[in-house]
Write an enzyme that holds these catalytic residues in place. Structure first.
Site, PDB file in Angstrom:
ATOM      1  N   ASP A 280       0.865  -1.290  -0.029  1.00  0.00           N
ATOM      2  CA  ASP A 280       0.041   0.004  -0.116  1.00  0.00           C
ATOM      3  C   ASP A 280       0.852   1.575   0.117  1.00  0.00           C
ATOM      4  O   ASP A 280       0.237   2.459   0.001  1.00  0.00           O
ATOM      5  CB  ASP A 280      -1.116   0.052   1.121  1.00  0.00           C
ATOM      6  CG  ASP A 280      -0.315  -0.108   2.465  1.00  0.00           C
ATOM      7  OD1 ASP A 280       1.060  -0.190   2.513  1.00  0.00           O
ATOM      8  OD2 ASP A 280      -1.088  -0.028   3.445  1.00  0.00           O
ATOM      9  N   LYS A 375      -4.739   3.032   0.733  1.00  0.00           N
ATOM     10  CA  LYS A 375      -3.595   3.453   0.009  1.00  0.00           C
ATOM     11  C   LYS A 375      -3.138   2.232  -0.842  1.00  0.00           C
ATOM     12  O   LYS A 375      -3.276   1.136  -0.860  1.00  0.00           O
ATOM     13  CB  LYS A 375      -2.583   4.160   0.743  1.00  0.00           C
ATOM     14  CG  LYS A 375      -2.101   3.225   1.937  1.00  0.00           C
ATOM     15  CD  LYS A 375      -1.222   4.175   2.719  1.00  0.00           C
ATOM     16  CE  LYS A 375      -0.686   3.595   3.999  1.00  0.00           C
ATOM     17  NZ  LYS A 375      -1.612   3.365   5.037  1.00  0.00           N
TER      18      LYS A 375
END
Length: 542
Positions: A280, A375
């Site tokens: 991420d 993310k």
């Protein structure tokens, strides 16, 4: 057969910024994993017959925990589990699977960028139906339940074959073992101009991607080398290993030092990137230029319209409070909203679900968009490649043009790791006590405009999060932020964020630490870092 097993609570299962993280031996204590997973199930309702996504970053103890989670899902009444082949799922890929399959939620096994191995770090995080990390009201309920839990439910059937793509069963629970990469790669093809990127590689563009023996390896190999035609060997350390090859899977200039040295060399490729343990986070380096995560967020937002998935423009931008204000200037020029949130991707979830923002980012190397609720390291790399293909300029040229347009935010983060909890909390308490007296104070050439302990009111649901970091704001746009990290597993980590805004292009070529020298000195003077921690320099500078 489903069993009800008596247990006793542990008092240390409070989830942090990104779930519950401890050393592997802690998780290996009797019933420790079972207690926490049952506390998750006991804290949510309405999942009978529903789908649960399970996967992790392949670190040590990943497979064992997945087997436990599957058997507990069966005993607690879920109808279907989706699990990545070999137990592998990057965090953004897991978020996508939750959303695509309208799953009730997901259990993600990772300690992100922390090291792995028999005595290193492990983590369990619960994601809700939007694909994002559980909000605080859910994690608070999980912790409360963990303090009083007295039993858990588990099936005593055989283990699932995690290496065979198939549908298997644990009594009435259907367990689908799927290709970990396919769905995610297909999503990326809808967002980016793969044809233009493929042509750029065909024309001789070179890059190096350090997968750090972590989860992104299989994804990067499939997308970069197979689908986009990057040269074989573009992806380094692409096989996930339980201990990440003995390295620290954090994509920063310390732990990805070999990539940095390559990109600064005479024979540097055109583009360098890395991702972390669970996929991420991202590191972006051009030929002889490192792009800070804060600048990367701003540059991606300013150029996102060049990618097909964002050609209609952005609804807004969100950044964590410690992240530099570079993205704010982009939002102002685009005439869209800018939102400053506490650290932690869960705070972006409401903004994304409400359609207030499209792109989000954190200074800790996390960037993402509305395509998932986490993310996404490889997403950021692919958006950079799309921009490079469309603009036909180097990273250095794009950065110089951006700074000329918006000004440059010199920025660095100084981490003091492994501090005693007493010293770290004492330092923060002392800073809070000083807040009323700081405005108007002069430190060398710097004059403090205001100072506060950052609090956030969610514009969607009205929830309030307090004590999110000490902010010292100076006249002219510079600032210092002090915050204790919530992602470690031992001791305390003090993070000091330093930012200086420079509008004059004549001063855009300075070395970052030199540009920030006055702020570095001011930070120590205000917080008494040396005297309170015994450290004369940070552990890591990013």
């Amino acid at each position: 057969m489903n069993l009800i097993v008596a247990t006793q609570p542990y008092d240390d299962q409070k989830p942090g910024t990104s779930g519950l993280r401890k050393k592997v031996p802690v998780f290996q204590q009797p019933n420790y994993v079972e207690n926490f997973i049952q506390s998750i199930f006991d804290s949510v309702a309405g999942f009978s017959g529903e789908t649960l996504v399970i996967g992790g970053d392949g670190r040590y103890f990943n497979r064992e925990t997945i087997q436990i989670a599957i058997k507990m899902a069966a005993a607690n009444g879920f109808g279907r589990v989706i699990v990545g082949q070999g137990g592998i799922l990057s965090t953004p890929a897991a978020s996508h699977l939750i959303r695509k399959n309208k799953a009730f939620g997901g259990i993600i096994l990772s300690a992100s960028h922390n090291p792995g191995g028999p005595t290193e770090d492990f983590g369990i995080k619960y994601n809700v139906s939007n694909g994002g990390p559980a909000p605080e009201k859910v994690t608070d309920a999980i912790y409360a339940r963990s303090l009083e839990i007295d039993r858990y439910a588990i099936n005593d059937g055989p283990d699932i074959d995690l290496d065979r793509i198939s549908v298997q069963h644990v009594d009435d629970l259907a367990v689908e073992v799927i290709d970990s990469v396919d769905d995610y790669a297909a999503l990326m093809e809808t967002l980016f101009d793969f044809g233009a990127i493929r042509q750029m590689f065909a024309d001789g563009f070179r890059m190096s991607f350090d997968a750090m023996h972590a989860v992104t390896g299989p994804y990067a190999l499939e997308i970069l080398e197979r689908r986009l035609g990057a040269q074989p060997g573009t992806v380094k350390d692409g096989i996930p290993l339980p201990d990440f090859g003995g390295h620290h899977p954090d994509p920063n200039l310390v732990h990805a030092h070999e990539l940095y040295e390559l990109m600064m060399s005479a024979d540097a490729p055109d583009f360098g990137a890395a991702s972390d343990g669970d996929g991420d986070r991202n590191l972006i380096i051009g030929k002889r230029i490192f792009v800070t995560p804060s600048d990367s967020l701003a540059m991606l937002a300013a150029n996102a319209h060049l990618a097909p998935g964002y050609s209609g423009g952005l609804k807004g931008i969100a950044r964590s409070m410690p992240t530099s204000g570079a993205a704010d200037r982009v939002a102002e020029k685009l005439d869209i909203g800018i939102y400053e949130t506490p650290t932690g991707w869960k705070f972006f979830g409401n903004l994304l679900d409400a359609g207030l923002v499209t792109i989000c980012g954190e200074e800790s190397a996390g960037t993402g968009s509305s395509h998932v609720r986490e993310k996404d390291g490889l997403w950021a790399v692919l958006l950079w490649l799309n921009i490079l293909a469309a603009r036909k300029q180097s990273v250095q040229e794009i950065a110089a043009d951006h700074w000329a347009t918006y000004g440059r935010n010199y920025y660095a983060r100084h981490d003091y790791e492994g501090l005693s909890v007493e010293a770290a909390t004492g330092l923060m308490d002392n800073l809070r006590a000083q807040l009323p007296t700081l405005p108007g104070r002069k430190l060398g050439s710097l004059s403090i405009r205001t100072a506060d302990d950052f609090a956030y009111t969610d514009p969607v649901d009205g929830s309030v999060s307090e004590h999110q970091g000490i902010r010292i704001l100076f006249e002219g746009g510079s600032r210092i932020v002090f915050r204790l990290s919530g992602t470690g597993t031992s001791g305390a980590t003090l993070r000091v964020y330093l930012e200086r805004f420079e509008p004059d292009t004549a001063h855009h070529g300075m070395e970052t630490q030199i540009a920030l020298a006055g702020l570095i000195e001011a930070a120590d003077g205000i917080a008494q870092i040396r005297s309170r921690t015994g450290r004369d320099k940070p552990s890591v500078v990013t």
